[in-house]
Design a protein around this motif. Structure first.
Motif, PDB file in Angstrom:
ATOM      1  N   ASP A  45     -11.656  73.297 -53.704  1.00 56.33           N
ATOM      2  CA  ASP A  45     -12.192  72.109 -53.045  1.00 56.33           C
ATOM      3  C   ASP A  45     -11.425  71.745 -51.777  1.00 56.33           C
ATOM      4  N   ASP A  46     -10.213  72.282 -51.620  1.00 52.40           N
ATOM      5  CA  ASP A  46      -9.426  71.994 -50.426  1.00 52.40           C
ATOM      6  C   ASP A  46      -9.719  72.956 -49.282  1.00 52.40           C
ATOM      7  N   MET A  47     -10.532  73.952 -49.543  1.00 56.32           N
ATOM      8  CA  MET A  47     -10.897  74.915 -48.505  1.00 56.32           C
ATOM      9  C   MET A  47     -12.006  74.345 -47.617  1.00 56.32           C
ATOM     10  N   PRO A  48     -12.130  74.868 -46.388  1.00 58.80           N
ATOM     11  CA  PRO A  48     -13.273  74.473 -45.564  1.00 58.80           C
ATOM     12  C   PRO A  48     -14.574  74.774 -46.305  1.00 58.80           C
ATOM     13  N   ALA A  49     -15.583  73.967 -46.063  1.00 54.18           N
ATOM     14  CA  ALA A  49     -16.835  74.062 -46.822  1.00 54.18           C
ATOM     15  C   ALA A  49     -17.407  75.468 -46.817  1.00 54.18           C
ATOM     16  N   GLU A  50     -17.337  76.145 -45.668  1.00 54.15           N
ATOM     17  CA  GLU A  50     -17.937  77.469 -45.569  1.00 54.15           C
ATOM     18  C   GLU A  50     -17.155  78.535 -46.332  1.00 54.15           C
ATOM     19  N   ALA A  51     -15.958  78.189 -46.800  1.00 59.05           N
ATOM     20  CA  ALA A  51     -15.125  79.155 -47.528  1.00 59.05           C
ATOM     21  C   ALA A  51     -15.081  78.877 -49.025  1.00 59.05           C
ATOM     22  N   ARG A  52     -15.837  77.905 -49.503  1.00 59.96           N
ATOM     23  CA  ARG A  52     -15.774  77.545 -50.927  1.00 59.96           C
ATOM     24  C   ARG A  52     -16.701  78.421 -51.756  1.00 59.96           C
ATOM     25  N   HIS A  53     -16.439  79.702 -51.726  1.00 60.66           N
ATOM     26  CA  HIS A  53     -17.266  80.642 -52.490  1.00 60.66           C
ATOM     27  C   HIS A  53     -16.649  80.812 -53.874  1.00 60.66           C
ATOM     28  N   PRO A  54     -17.448  80.756 -54.935  1.00 61.64           N
ATOM     29  CA  PRO A  54     -16.891  80.859 -56.289  1.00 61.64           C
ATOM     30  C   PRO A  54     -16.054  82.113 -56.518  1.00 61.64           C
ATOM     31  N   ASP A  55     -16.399  83.212 -55.867  1.00 60.48           N
ATOM     32  CA  ASP A  55     -15.633  84.448 -56.059  1.00 60.48           C
ATOM     33  C   ASP A  55     -14.194  84.325 -55.557  1.00 60.48           C
ATOM     34  N   LEU A  56     -13.930  83.340 -54.686  1.00 62.99           N
ATOM     35  CA  LEU A  56     -12.579  83.164 -54.149  1.00 62.99           C
ATOM     36  C   LEU A  56     -11.687  82.342 -55.078  1.00 62.99           C
ATOM     37  N   ALA A  57     -12.260  81.697 -56.067  1.00 64.70           N
ATOM     38  CA  ALA A  57     -11.466  80.836 -56.953  1.00 64.70           C
ATOM     39  C   ALA A  57     -10.319  81.618 -57.585  1.00 64.70           C
ATOM     40  N   GLY A  58      -9.115  81.124 -57.384  1.00 64.51           N
ATOM     41  CA  GLY A  58      -7.930  81.773 -57.937  1.00 64.51           C
ATOM     42  C   GLY A  58      -7.411  82.940 -57.134  1.00 64.51           C
ATOM     43  N   ARG A  59      -8.098  83.277 -56.044  1.00 63.31           N
ATOM     44  CA  ARG A  59      -7.722  84.477 -55.280  1.00 63.31           C
ATOM     45  C   ARG A  59      -7.150  84.163 -53.897  1.00 63.31           C
TER      46      ARG A  59
END
Length: 209
Positions: A45-59
């Protein structure tokens, strides 16, 4: 895929990135009173909106940009790896004489700061503390050494309580607005040797996690 000591292994490890990110985030928080980290957040949620892809969670780690020191801040608590090779050949570690009769992987009397260069190609080169001073200046070299040794002590003590030996590790330090910060990854199997304490026997090489 996982890499260890400049070698990339062919076997993919599922969620390896999430594991290493979680480990680093844990240590950044634990060490915050010793030295600030470059880490801002691992929360999607702290990432820019365009970078909030679920695949990035934890990565990912959202970080402050740091000017990295041109040295690897290595701390050794046990004699193994390239230090053991040098000791067998010369009786020294990074040019400093050690007592005779040590075995791999003996515990050193005190953790030792053994810096190296950051090689653009190939492997890093071990250097003396005086050479580190020449690269970053005496004051910054001393600060990097003292911080690195204290980080290792605290991390090794916590791991020991859980039956794990941290034999040695590499810290990455840099500057943000002139302030020394801890950066990159912290106490992961890519930057450290983890041994099961119950398998540590002087004269033999312990199995590494």
């Amino acid at each position: 895929r996982i890499s260890t000591y400049d070698a990339v292994h062919p076997t993919p490890i599922p969620d390896k990135g999430r594991v290493l990110t979680a480990m680093s985030a844990f240590w950044f928080e634990l060490f915050a009173d010793l030295v600030p980290g470059h880490l801002i957040s691992t929360d999607l949620d702290d990432m820019p909106a365009e970078a909030r892809h679920p695949d990035l969670a934890g990565r990912f780690m959202l970080c402050r940009r740091a000017e990295m020191l041109p040295i690897e801040c290595i701390v050794r608590g046990y004699i193994t790896g390239s230090a053991w090779k040098e000791y067998r050949r010369e009786g020294t570690m990074h040019g400093t004489a050690l007592p005779a009769g040590l075995q791999e992987p003996d515990r050193l009397p005190e953790p030792v700061f053994t810096p190296s260069t950051k090689a653009d190609e190939g492997h890093d080169v071990n250097i003396s503390f005086a050479e580190a001073e020449a690269l970053v200046g005496p004051e910054l070299a001393a600060r990097a050494r003292d911080v690195s040794i204290e980080l290792y002590r605290r991390g090794a003590e916590l791991a020991a309580e859980r039956g794990i030996i941290i034999a040695d590790t590499k810290f990455e330090l840099g500057l943000v607005d002139g302030e020394l910060v801890l950066a990159d990854e912290v106490l992961t199997p890519d930057s450290s040797r983890f041994w099961p304490a119950d398998a540590w026997v002087p004269g033999t090489t312990p199995p590494s996690f």
